[in-house]
Design an enzyme around this catalytic site. Structure first.
Site, PDB file in Angstrom:
ATOM      1  CD  GLN A 119       8.790  -4.878  12.162  1.00  0.00           C
ATOM      2  OE1 GLN A 119       8.217  -5.941  12.254  1.00  0.00           O
ATOM      3  NE2 GLN A 119       8.690  -4.112  11.076  1.00  0.00           N
ATOM      4  CG  HIS A 137       4.279  -1.664   2.057  1.00  0.00           C
ATOM      5  ND1 HIS A 137       2.984  -2.112   1.989  1.00  0.00           N
ATOM      6  CD2 HIS A 137       4.853  -2.318   3.100  1.00  0.00           C
ATOM      7  CE1 HIS A 137       2.778  -3.010   2.949  1.00  0.00           C
ATOM      8  NE2 HIS A 137       3.891  -3.139   3.638  1.00  0.00           N
ATOM      9  CG  HIS A 192      -0.252  -0.281   2.508  1.00  0.00           C
ATOM     10  ND1 HIS A 192       0.610   0.616   3.085  1.00  0.00           N
ATOM     11  CD2 HIS A 192      -0.264  -1.362   3.338  1.00  0.00           C
ATOM     12  CE1 HIS A 192       1.070   0.123   4.210  1.00  0.00           C
ATOM     13  NE2 HIS A 192       0.566  -1.090   4.392  1.00  0.00           N
ATOM     14  CB  SER A 213      -2.303  -1.931   8.371  1.00  0.00           C
ATOM     15  OG  SER A 213      -2.184  -3.317   8.628  1.00  0.00           O
ATOM     16  CB  SER A 214      -1.101  -5.752   4.497  1.00  0.00           C
ATOM     17  OG  SER A 214       0.047  -5.113   3.978  1.00  0.00           O
ATOM     18  CG  ASP A 254       4.864  -2.471  12.204  1.00  0.00           C
ATOM     19  OD1 ASP A 254       3.975  -3.027  12.854  1.00  0.00           O
ATOM     20  OD2 ASP A 254       4.809  -2.335  10.972  1.00  0.00           O
TER      21      ASP A 254
HETATM   22  O1  PAF Z   1       6.985  -5.156   9.062  1.00  0.00           O
HETATM   23  C1  PAF Z   1       6.902  -6.173   8.345  1.00  0.00           C
HETATM   24  O2  PAF Z   1       6.229  -6.178   7.304  1.00  0.00           O
HETATM   25  C2  PAF Z   1       7.614  -7.433   8.786  1.00  0.00           C
HETATM   26  O3  PAF Z   1       7.605  -7.584  10.160  1.00  0.00           O
HETATM   27  C3  PAF Z   1       9.053  -7.535   8.226  1.00  0.00           C
HETATM   28  C4  PAF Z   1       9.935  -6.432   8.790  1.00  0.00           C
HETATM   29  C5  PAF Z   1       9.024  -7.456   6.715  1.00  0.00           C
HETATM   30  C6  PAF Z   1       9.664  -8.869   8.635  1.00  0.00           C
HETATM   31  O4  PAF Z   1       8.933  -9.936   8.138  1.00  0.00           O
END
Ligand code: PAF
Length: 286
Positions: A160, A37, A34, A192-193, A157
């Site tokens: 993350q 990204h 989307h 978000s997907s 994220d």
């Molecule tokens: O954020 C994501 O889409 C995933 O956690 C990632 C970083 C591609 C790892 O699979």
């Protein structure tokens, strides 16, 4: 644009680029792309310039999904993703399969994982045991295959990104991590997907995550507020939407992810909410 399926082919190409002094920008994704990204792709392109190469990986990583989560139904549309990547000026899409990334995974021949043990304990890590072990493992593997100079992650994220920064720092990966701002729909819902799972009614109620952030922002404008009180305010707001159920809300320091007792402008907030069966997350600096 080239599409590579084999880890060895990806790594040989990346090594050739390295020898030639070509800079590599990398955007790891799980596909179903989307605008969020695509904004990461733009950041990667700006970072490496026109003479650099931008690689996007598309791989739904099984090790970051827990039992009963949405691995099997995670949305996938590789032809559409490839078209979007081509239009965005991506040089290489790396789209491996499970057998090549984790040879022998279910049978037990795959047994090596990367674990970050501090920042991954709270929030998403507490709600989804094993999730960050899967993320750090696959990102470490992807870094070995793509050999990026720069890798770009989304601020949606937040935890993350913090965990990956820590991994890169602790394990001496020669990769600069960039975090690009969350891209939102006009009504505030973070892209978000997983938004694709929502039916029209749930989609309307999903704005409650962004409304919760705005509510907290507005409350701290007049002075610091106890986190406990703000958590109750957010819980009440979420409960007012019949299809929504709060998983967690946390107020914490942006860098250390340590929870704070008093919330003020600049404190970071993150929350996870089930809307119907779909679990959505969002976060922001207040
Ligand atoms: O954020 C994501 O889409 C995933 O956690 C990632 C970083 C591609 C790892 O699979």
């Amino acid at each position: 644009m080239r599409v590579i399926r084999q880890p060895g082919v990806m790594q040989r190409l990346a090594r050739r680029w390295q020898r030639e002094g070509v800079r590599i920008g990398f955007v790891p994704t799980m596909g179903y792309l989307h605008e969020g990204h695509l904004s990461l792709v733009q950041v990667a392109r700006r970072a490496v310039g026109r003479s650099g190469r931008v690689v996007v990986s598309i791989y739904v990583n099984p090790t970051q999904f827990g039992p009963g989560e949405d691995l099997d139904r995670y949305p996938r549309d590789l032809p559409r993703d490839l078209r979007l990547c081509r239009e965005a000026g991506v040089d290489v899409v790396f789209a491996p399969d499970d057998q090549s990334m984790y040879p022998g995974l279910p049978e037990g021949r795959y047994s090596t994982y990367v674990v970050e043990e501090q920042l991954s304990r709270s929030m998403e890590g507490a709600a989804r045991p094993g999730h960050f072990r899967g993320v750090t493992t696959v990102v470490a593997k992807l870094f070995h295959l793509v050999l990026p100079d720069v890798a770009v992650f989304g601020a949606k994220d937040w935890q993350q990104a913090a965990v990956i920064r820590r991994m890169v720092d602790n394990l001496n990966f020669p990769v600069r991590i960039l975090v690009a701002p969350t891209v939102r729909e006009p009504d505030g819902l973070a892209m978000s997907s997983r938004n694709a799972y929502l039916n029209p009614d749930e989609r309307r109620q999903a704005t409650v995550l962004f409304e919760a952030i705005q509510l907290a922002r507005q409350k701290v404008r007049s002075g610091p507020k106890p986190a406990r009180q703000l958590k109750q305010d957010v819980a009440r707001l979420v409960a007012s939407r019949p299809r929504a159920r709060l998983d967690y809300v946390e107020f914490f320091d942006s860098d250390t992810l340590e929870p704070v007792p008093q919330v003020r402008p600049g404190t970071h907030m993150a929350l996870a909410v089930f809307v119907g069966n779909t679990r959505l997350i969002d976060n922001a600096k207040l």
